[in-house]
Design a protein around this motif. Structure first.
Motif, PDB file in Angstrom:
ATOM      1  N   ARG A   1       5.257 -36.887  17.396  1.00 60.47           N
ATOM      2  CA  ARG A   1       5.887 -36.744  18.710  1.00 60.47           C
ATOM      3  C   ARG A   1       5.397 -35.481  19.416  1.00 60.47           C
ATOM      4  O   ARG A   1       5.161 -35.483  20.631  1.00 60.47           O
ATOM      5  CB  ARG A   1       7.407 -36.724  18.552  1.00 60.47           C
ATOM      6  CG  ARG A   1       8.173 -36.520  19.848  1.00 60.47           C
ATOM      7  CD  ARG A   1       7.773 -37.464  20.945  1.00 60.47           C
ATOM      8  NE  ARG A   1       7.996 -38.862  20.602  1.00 60.47           N
ATOM      9  CZ  ARG A   1       7.625 -39.869  21.382  1.00 60.47           C
ATOM     10  NH1 ARG A   1       6.979 -39.641  22.521  1.00 60.47           N
ATOM     11  NH2 ARG A   1       7.869 -41.120  21.019  1.00 60.47           N
ATOM     12  N   ILE A   2       5.228 -34.391  18.668  1.00 56.65           N
ATOM     13  CA  ILE A   2       4.693 -33.167  19.273  1.00 56.65           C
ATOM     14  C   ILE A   2       3.226 -33.355  19.633  1.00 56.65           C
ATOM     15  O   ILE A   2       2.766 -32.894  20.699  1.00 56.65           O
ATOM     16  CB  ILE A   2       4.878 -31.972  18.319  1.00 56.65           C
ATOM     17  CG1 ILE A   2       6.359 -31.617  18.207  1.00 56.65           C
ATOM     18  CG2 ILE A   2       4.086 -30.753  18.812  1.00 56.65           C
ATOM     19  CD1 ILE A   2       6.995 -31.118  19.502  1.00 56.65           C
ATOM     20  N   ASN A   3       2.453 -34.009  18.765  1.00 52.79           N
ATOM     21  CA  ASN A   3       1.050 -34.280  19.091  1.00 52.79           C
ATOM     22  C   ASN A   3       0.938 -35.106  20.371  1.00 52.79           C
ATOM     23  O   ASN A   3       0.057 -34.871  21.200  1.00 52.79           O
ATOM     24  CB  ASN A   3       0.372 -35.011  17.932  1.00 52.79           C
ATOM     25  CG  ASN A   3       0.132 -34.108  16.730  1.00 52.79           C
ATOM     26  OD1 ASN A   3       0.069 -32.892  16.855  1.00 52.79           O
ATOM     27  ND2 ASN A   3      -0.001 -34.709  15.552  1.00 52.79           N
TER      28      ASN A   3
ATOM     29  N   ILE B   1      10.163 -29.892  14.368  1.00 55.48           N
ATOM     30  CA  ILE B   1      10.256 -28.427  14.440  1.00 55.48           C
ATOM     31  C   ILE B   1       8.997 -27.776  13.875  1.00 55.48           C
ATOM     32  O   ILE B   1       8.451 -26.822  14.453  1.00 55.48           O
ATOM     33  CB  ILE B   1      11.509 -27.941  13.688  1.00 55.48           C
ATOM     34  CG1 ILE B   1      12.775 -28.401  14.419  1.00 55.48           C
ATOM     35  CG2 ILE B   1      11.508 -26.420  13.555  1.00 55.48           C
ATOM     36  CD1 ILE B   1      14.042 -28.227  13.616  1.00 55.48           C
ATOM     37  N   TYR B   2       8.519 -28.279  12.741  1.00 52.90           N
ATOM     38  CA  TYR B   2       7.321 -27.720  12.116  1.00 52.90           C
ATOM     39  C   TYR B   2       6.105 -27.855  13.032  1.00 52.90           C
ATOM     40  O   TYR B   2       5.317 -26.908  13.204  1.00 52.90           O
ATOM     41  CB  TYR B   2       7.067 -28.428  10.792  1.00 52.90           C
ATOM     42  CG  TYR B   2       5.884 -27.898  10.008  1.00 52.90           C
ATOM     43  CD1 TYR B   2       5.751 -26.543   9.736  1.00 52.90           C
ATOM     44  CD2 TYR B   2       4.919 -28.766   9.531  1.00 52.90           C
ATOM     45  CE1 TYR B   2       4.672 -26.061   9.010  1.00 52.90           C
ATOM     46  CE2 TYR B   2       3.836 -28.297   8.797  1.00 52.90           C
ATOM     47  CZ  TYR B   2       3.717 -26.939   8.542  1.00 52.90           C
ATOM     48  OH  TYR B   2       2.654 -26.476   7.828  1.00 52.90           O
TER      49      TYR B   2
ATOM     50  N   ARG C   1       3.859 -24.908  14.952  1.00 54.83           N
ATOM     51  CA  ARG C   1       2.415 -24.789  14.763  1.00 54.83           C
ATOM     52  C   ARG C   1       1.632 -25.009  16.053  1.00 54.83           C
ATOM     53  O   ARG C   1       0.694 -24.268  16.348  1.00 54.83           O
ATOM     54  CB  ARG C   1       1.937 -25.793  13.703  1.00 54.83           C
ATOM     55  CG  ARG C   1       2.329 -25.390  12.289  1.00 54.83           C
ATOM     56  CD  ARG C   1       1.645 -26.261  11.256  1.00 54.83           C
ATOM     57  NE  ARG C   1       0.196 -26.281  11.401  1.00 54.83           N
ATOM     58  CZ  ARG C   1      -0.654 -26.558  10.418  1.00 54.83           C
ATOM     59  NH1 ARG C   1      -0.180 -26.810   9.200  1.00 54.83           N
ATOM     60  NH2 ARG C   1      -1.936 -26.600  10.638  1.00 54.83           N
ATOM     61  N   ARG C   2       2.003 -26.015  16.826  1.00 49.18           N
ATOM     62  CA  ARG C   2       1.206 -26.382  17.984  1.00 49.18           C
ATOM     63  C   ARG C   2       1.627 -25.674  19.266  1.00 49.18           C
ATOM     64  O   ARG C   2       0.787 -25.257  20.053  1.00 49.18           O
ATOM     65  CB  ARG C   2       1.264 -27.896  18.195  1.00 49.18           C
ATOM     66  CG  ARG C   2       0.668 -28.692  17.029  1.00 49.18           C
ATOM     67  CD  ARG C   2      -0.076 -29.896  17.534  1.00 49.18           C
ATOM     68  NE  ARG C   2      -1.181 -29.523  18.392  1.00 49.18           N
ATOM     69  CZ  ARG C   2      -1.821 -30.371  19.194  1.00 49.18           C
ATOM     70  NH1 ARG C   2      -1.431 -31.621  19.264  1.00 49.18           N
ATOM     71  NH2 ARG C   2      -2.826 -29.963  19.951  1.00 49.18           N
ATOM     72  N   CYS C   3       2.948 -25.550  19.487  1.00 48.94           N
ATOM     73  CA  CYS C   3       3.422 -24.993  20.752  1.00 48.94           C
ATOM     74  C   CYS C   3       3.596 -23.479  20.699  1.00 48.94           C
ATOM     75  O   CYS C   3       3.409 -22.793  21.703  1.00 48.94           O
ATOM     76  CB  CYS C   3       4.738 -25.654  21.152  1.00 48.94           C
ATOM     77  SG  CYS C   3       4.617 -27.444  21.370  1.00 48.94           S
TER      78      CYS C   3
END
Length: 344
Positions: free
Chosen positions: A224-226, A321-322, A326-328
């Motif tokens: 979802r974050i990707n 959250i992880y 890492r990404r944001c």
């Protein structure tokens, strides 16, 4: 040829046998089947050969690349007007393709998908996981139910698309998780007509235990974050709920621990601080239990549905959250987890 059914498979010959058997029972028969063996050590070639006289079937073996690229591989070797992609762990009711044909005849669609259900033969754990993945109280109904907090995005366990649209959009991306949502987003951004076919449902086995289920939803949280990094507008409030649930659980544990310490030093007057914060969680668990027990007509499945719902929400929340950290926050590149157990 009206439909090309494309199925990537990895080390699951028994499941493929059940899927192919269900395809022989279809009342609508203008279709072919493309099975793509994605680098399996335990292949299903013998299983496929058993059905060569009953189905128009093609079988291919290739190095492992994940389901998205395997679907593209199969699509390039298919001939149907519409491509239908299925997971190997689904079984089709006899009228599945007839339902798809009826919907397309009534109203054209560029892309479509259907919901999933739990078969009576599934284990109580599988039924509980199926409940958790489809219930309005856990996913907001965004996975194919009639009640939805978001528009319907077809998922790759039960997804169809016109061949020319598939080719124009380039098929599935190289993402190993969330590749079906990525494709659905691109379908919408292209202005295509995408619809839910409520009667084109499948039996979906999903994961067989909570450990594997946690791995699946953890990677979904990462995906979802990707997806957010590729399409910022794709992140909706409903996608934040598992993260908020997970954070709330952590905070409740801390508050309860603080209350217990205060009880040790300042008496029972702090008991409320240990117990009161858990009341909303208890009420939520009772709601899940009641709804699942009624829907599945089983108290056992109702109890397991509580575990499934908490596994789903906290697993997804932890992955979310992880990945966000890492990404944001740290600005790292796209990644995924549990590579060695991707299909398990």
């Amino acid at each position: 040829m009206k439909f090309s059914i494309i199925v990537p498979v990895y080390n699951r010959p028994d499941e493929m046998d059940e899927l192919l058997q269900s395809l022989t029972q279809q009342t609508f028969t203008d279709f072919e089947v493309i099975v793509v063996e994605d680098g399996s050590q335990k292949d299903c070639k013998t299983v496929v050969e058993k059905y060569t006289g009953q189905l128009g079937i093609k079988y291919f073996m290739k190095p492992n690349s994940g389901p998205g690229q395997s679907r593209n591989y199969g699509a390039e070797r298919s001939s149907g007007q519409y491509l239908i992609v299925l997971d190997s762990d689904v079984v089709l009711p006899n009228g599945y393709l007839q339902a798809v044909e009826k919907e397309l005849s009534a109203q054209p669609a560029d892309a479509f998908g259907g919901p999933d259900r739990a078969h009576e033969s599934f284990t109580s754990t599988q039924k509980a996981i199926s409940y958790s993945m489809t219930s309005f109280f856990t996913t907001g109904g965004i996975r194919g139910g009639k009640k939805k907090l978001d528009r319907f995005y077809p998922r790759s366990f039960n997804m169809g698309i016109r061949r020319d649209v598939y080719a124009r959009l380039g098929g599935f991306s190289k993402m190993r998780f969330g590749e079906d949502i990525d494709f659905s987003i691109r379908i919408f951004k292209d202005g295509c007509r995408c619809r839910l076919f409520p009667e084109a449902w499948v039996w979906h086995k999903r994961r067989t235990d909570f450990r594997k289920f946690f791995r699946q939803v953890y990677n979904s949280g990462i995906a979802r974050i990707n997806l957010y990094k590729k399409y910022p507008e794709s992140l909706k409030p409903v996608h934040l709920l598992p993260m908020l649930f997970t954070v709330s659980i952590v905070l409740l544990v801390l508050v309860s621990a603080a209350g217990r310490l205060l009880m040790e030093y300042d008496g029972m007057q702090w008991y409320w601080l240990c117990a009161a914060p858990w009341l909303p969680i208890l009420l939520y668990a009772l709601m899940i239990f009641a709804d699942s027990s009624i829907r599945n007509k089983s108290v056992c499945i109702g109890l397991k549905s509580i575990a499934a719902a908490f596994t789903q929400l906290t697993g997804y929340g932890c992955g979310f959250i992880y990945a966000w950290w890492r990404r944001c926050v740290r600005g790292m590149d796209e990644f995924h987890a549990f590579d060695k157990t991707f299909y398990k």
